[in-house]
Design a protein around this motif. Sequence first.
Motif, mmCIF file in Angstrom:
data_model
loop_
_atom_site.group_PDB
_atom_site.id
_atom_site.type_symbol
_atom_site.label_atom_id
_atom_site.label_comp_id
_atom_site.label_asym_id
_atom_site.label_seq_id
_atom_site.Cartn_x
_atom_site.Cartn_y
_atom_site.Cartn_z
ATOM 1 N N THR A 70 3.130 3.358 -11.552
ATOM 2 C CA THR A 70 2.588 2.409 -10.583
ATOM 3 C C THR A 70 2.448 1.017 -11.181
ATOM 4 O O THR A 70 2.745 0.012 -10.527
ATOM 5 C CB THR A 70 1.216 2.893 -10.083
ATOM 6 N N LEU A 71 2.025 0.951 -12.440
ATOM 7 C CA LEU A 71 1.853 -0.344 -13.093
ATOM 8 C C LEU A 71 3.189 -1.074 -13.218
ATOM 9 O O LEU A 71 3.270 -2.282 -12.958
ATOM 10 C CB LEU A 71 1.235 -0.139 -14.477
ATOM 11 N N ILE A 72 4.243 -0.356 -13.590
ATOM 12 C CA ILE A 72 5.561 -0.982 -13.726
ATOM 13 C C ILE A 72 6.042 -1.512 -12.382
ATOM 14 O O ILE A 72 6.546 -2.636 -12.278
ATOM 15 C CB ILE A 72 6.566 0.029 -14.306
ATOM 16 N N GLY A 73 5.892 -0.701 -11.323
ATOM 17 C CA GLY A 73 6.300 -1.149 -9.996
ATOM 18 C C GLY A 73 5.505 -2.349 -9.522
ATOM 19 O O GLY A 73 6.057 -3.289 -8.935
ATOM 20 N N ALA A 74 4.210 -2.342 -9.773
ATOM 21 C CA ALA A 74 3.368 -3.456 -9.354
ATOM 22 C C ALA A 74 3.722 -4.732 -10.116
ATOM 23 O O ALA A 74 3.761 -5.831 -9.534
ATOM 24 C CB ALA A 74 1.895 -3.101 -9.579
ATOM 25 N N MET A 75 3.996 -4.614 -11.407
ATOM 26 C CA MET A 75 4.362 -5.793 -12.201
ATOM 27 C C MET A 75 5.689 -6.384 -11.732
ATOM 28 O O MET A 75 5.839 -7.609 -11.639
ATOM 29 C CB MET A 75 4.451 -5.411 -13.680
ATOM 30 N N ALA A 76 6.653 -5.526 -11.398
ATOM 31 C CA ALA A 76 7.959 -6.006 -10.941
ATOM 32 C C ALA A 76 7.831 -6.756 -9.618
ATOM 33 O O ALA A 76 8.405 -7.836 -9.439
ATOM 34 C CB ALA A 76 8.927 -4.832 -10.794
ATOM 35 N N SER A 77 7.085 -6.184 -8.684
ATOM 36 C CA SER A 77 6.936 -6.831 -7.386
ATOM 37 C C SER A 77 6.121 -8.118 -7.495
ATOM 38 O O SER A 77 6.424 -9.120 -6.833
ATOM 39 C CB SER A 77 6.264 -5.869 -6.399
ATOM 40 N N GLY A 108 0.811 -1.218 0.000
ATOM 41 C CA GLY A 108 0.000 0.000 0.000
ATOM 42 C C GLY A 108 0.840 1.262 0.000
ATOM 43 O O GLY A 108 0.586 2.200 -0.775
ATOM 44 N N VAL A 109 1.873 1.290 0.853
ATOM 45 C CA VAL A 109 2.729 2.471 0.951
ATOM 46 C C VAL A 109 3.489 2.713 -0.351
ATOM 47 O O VAL A 109 3.574 3.846 -0.845
ATOM 48 C CB VAL A 109 3.715 2.318 2.131
ATOM 49 N N THR A 110 4.020 1.639 -0.909
ATOM 50 C CA THR A 110 4.829 1.789 -2.126
ATOM 51 C C THR A 110 3.978 2.170 -3.329
ATOM 52 O O THR A 110 4.384 2.993 -4.147
ATOM 53 C CB THR A 110 5.604 0.495 -2.419
ATOM 54 N N LEU A 111 2.804 1.574 -3.447
ATOM 55 C CA LEU A 111 1.924 1.949 -4.553
ATOM 56 C C LEU A 111 1.508 3.412 -4.450
ATOM 57 O O LEU A 111 1.443 4.118 -5.460
ATOM 58 C CB LEU A 111 0.696 1.039 -4.579
ATOM 59 N N ALA A 112 1.241 3.858 -3.226
ATOM 60 C CA ALA A 112 0.904 5.270 -3.027
ATOM 61 C C ALA A 112 2.099 6.161 -3.406
ATOM 62 O O ALA A 112 1.931 7.208 -4.047
ATOM 63 C CB ALA A 112 0.495 5.517 -1.578
ATOM 64 N N ALA A 113 3.299 5.738 -3.012
ATOM 65 C CA ALA A 113 4.496 6.502 -3.349
ATOM 66 C C ALA A 113 4.728 6.516 -4.857
ATOM 67 O O ALA A 113 5.133 7.539 -5.429
ATOM 68 C CB ALA A 113 5.710 5.921 -2.636
ATOM 69 N N LEU A 114 4.493 5.374 -5.516
ATOM 70 C CA LEU A 114 4.652 5.310 -6.969
ATOM 71 C C LEU A 114 3.649 6.219 -7.684
ATOM 72 O O LEU A 114 3.992 6.890 -8.660
ATOM 73 C CB LEU A 114 4.484 3.870 -7.455
ATOM 74 N N LEU A 115 2.427 6.241 -7.186
ATOM 75 C CA LEU A 115 1.419 7.136 -7.755
ATOM 76 C C LEU A 115 1.840 8.595 -7.617
ATOM 77 O O LEU A 115 1.783 9.377 -8.572
ATOM 78 C CB LEU A 115 0.069 6.911 -7.074
ATOM 79 N N PRO A 155 0.164 14.114 -16.122
ATOM 80 C CA PRO A 155 0.509 13.610 -14.786
ATOM 81 C C PRO A 155 -0.233 12.335 -14.397
ATOM 82 O O PRO A 155 0.366 11.418 -13.824
ATOM 83 C CB PRO A 155 0.146 14.777 -13.859
ATOM 84 N N VAL A 156 -1.527 12.274 -14.700
ATOM 85 C CA VAL A 156 -2.307 11.100 -14.305
ATOM 86 C C VAL A 156 -1.811 9.860 -15.050
ATOM 87 O O VAL A 156 -1.635 8.780 -14.465
ATOM 88 C CB VAL A 156 -3.810 11.329 -14.563
ATOM 89 N N LEU A 157 -1.580 9.999 -16.344
ATOM 90 C CA LEU A 157 -1.070 8.879 -17.140
ATOM 91 C C LEU A 157 0.305 8.450 -16.639
ATOM 92 O O LEU A 157 0.604 7.254 -16.525
ATOM 93 C CB LEU A 157 -0.997 9.266 -18.610
ATOM 94 N N SER A 158 1.160 9.423 -16.340
ATOM 95 C CA SER A 158 2.494 9.123 -15.816
ATOM 96 C C SER A 158 2.402 8.378 -14.492
ATOM 97 O O SER A 158 3.150 7.424 -14.247
ATOM 98 C CB SER A 158 3.293 10.413 -15.639
ATOM 99 N N ALA A 159 1.475 8.800 -13.621
ATOM 100 C CA ALA A 159 1.306 8.140 -12.329
ATOM 101 C C ALA A 159 0.856 6.692 -12.506
ATOM 102 O O ALA A 159 1.378 5.776 -11.852
ATOM 103 C CB ALA A 159 0.283 8.907 -11.485
#
Length: 250
Positions: A228-235, A199-206, A220-224
């Motif tokens: 977040t999608l890249i970070g979530a896929m990696a984890s 939760g914390v990391t996804l919020a930080a990625l956003l 900005p919204v698309l970038s966020a």
Amino acid sequence: MKGAGDGGERPMLETGLISMHGERHFTAGEVVRDVIMGVSDGLTVPFALAAGLSGARAPSSLVLTAGLAEVAAGAISMGLGGYLAAKSEADHYERELEREQAEITTVPDIEAAEIGEIMAQYGLEPHEYGPVVKGLQRRPEAWLDFMMRFELGLEKPEPRRALQSAMTIALAYILGGLVPLLPYMLMPAAQDAMLTSVGVTLAALLFFGYVKGRFTGTRPVLSALQTTLIGAMASAAAYGIAKAVQGWTI
């Protein structure tokens, strides 16, 4: 009293117009690039590592130890990579500068003709760019700078760029890497810490993706969402691999 057409008032008029126009351009692109590189990797890699170890049912202390070790190693590696990249760019600029200086000295007519060719690419006629060519020939330093910029497309790097890049990337990586590890510092149960870390990391990625979009001029919204999608896929990939390896070894 000088008239409106007198050249003496023109610089003052142009200065006033520029001041009123108030142009604002973002000029810290290299620093922002280093921050983006450091924070994005710092958020993603330790996050993926912690998720993978949690998936293997490692205790929080082990996840934290491995995570901090990775943050330290990653910061050194990323910082060194940034330093070498910036140093290579500076060395390349110096080599090209020496070569261009030699060409201006030994074959000035050819170099002067190249100025005309560059100007012609912008639609200027010989009678229009002729005075510019002659003016640059009278100013060797400006001539050299013109050729570096417009013929080779090279900008003079800052003298301390390599060290600044290394420090910026390394610090950004550390700051980003500590975010997903914070829950493991506070929670003894790795599974609980992992859920909080997600939760914390996804919020930080956003948040980071949104800020990155604002600075880089993208949406900005698309970038966020992309960040977040890249970070979530990696984890998720790291967690799934850890689970699969655990199943094979049981």
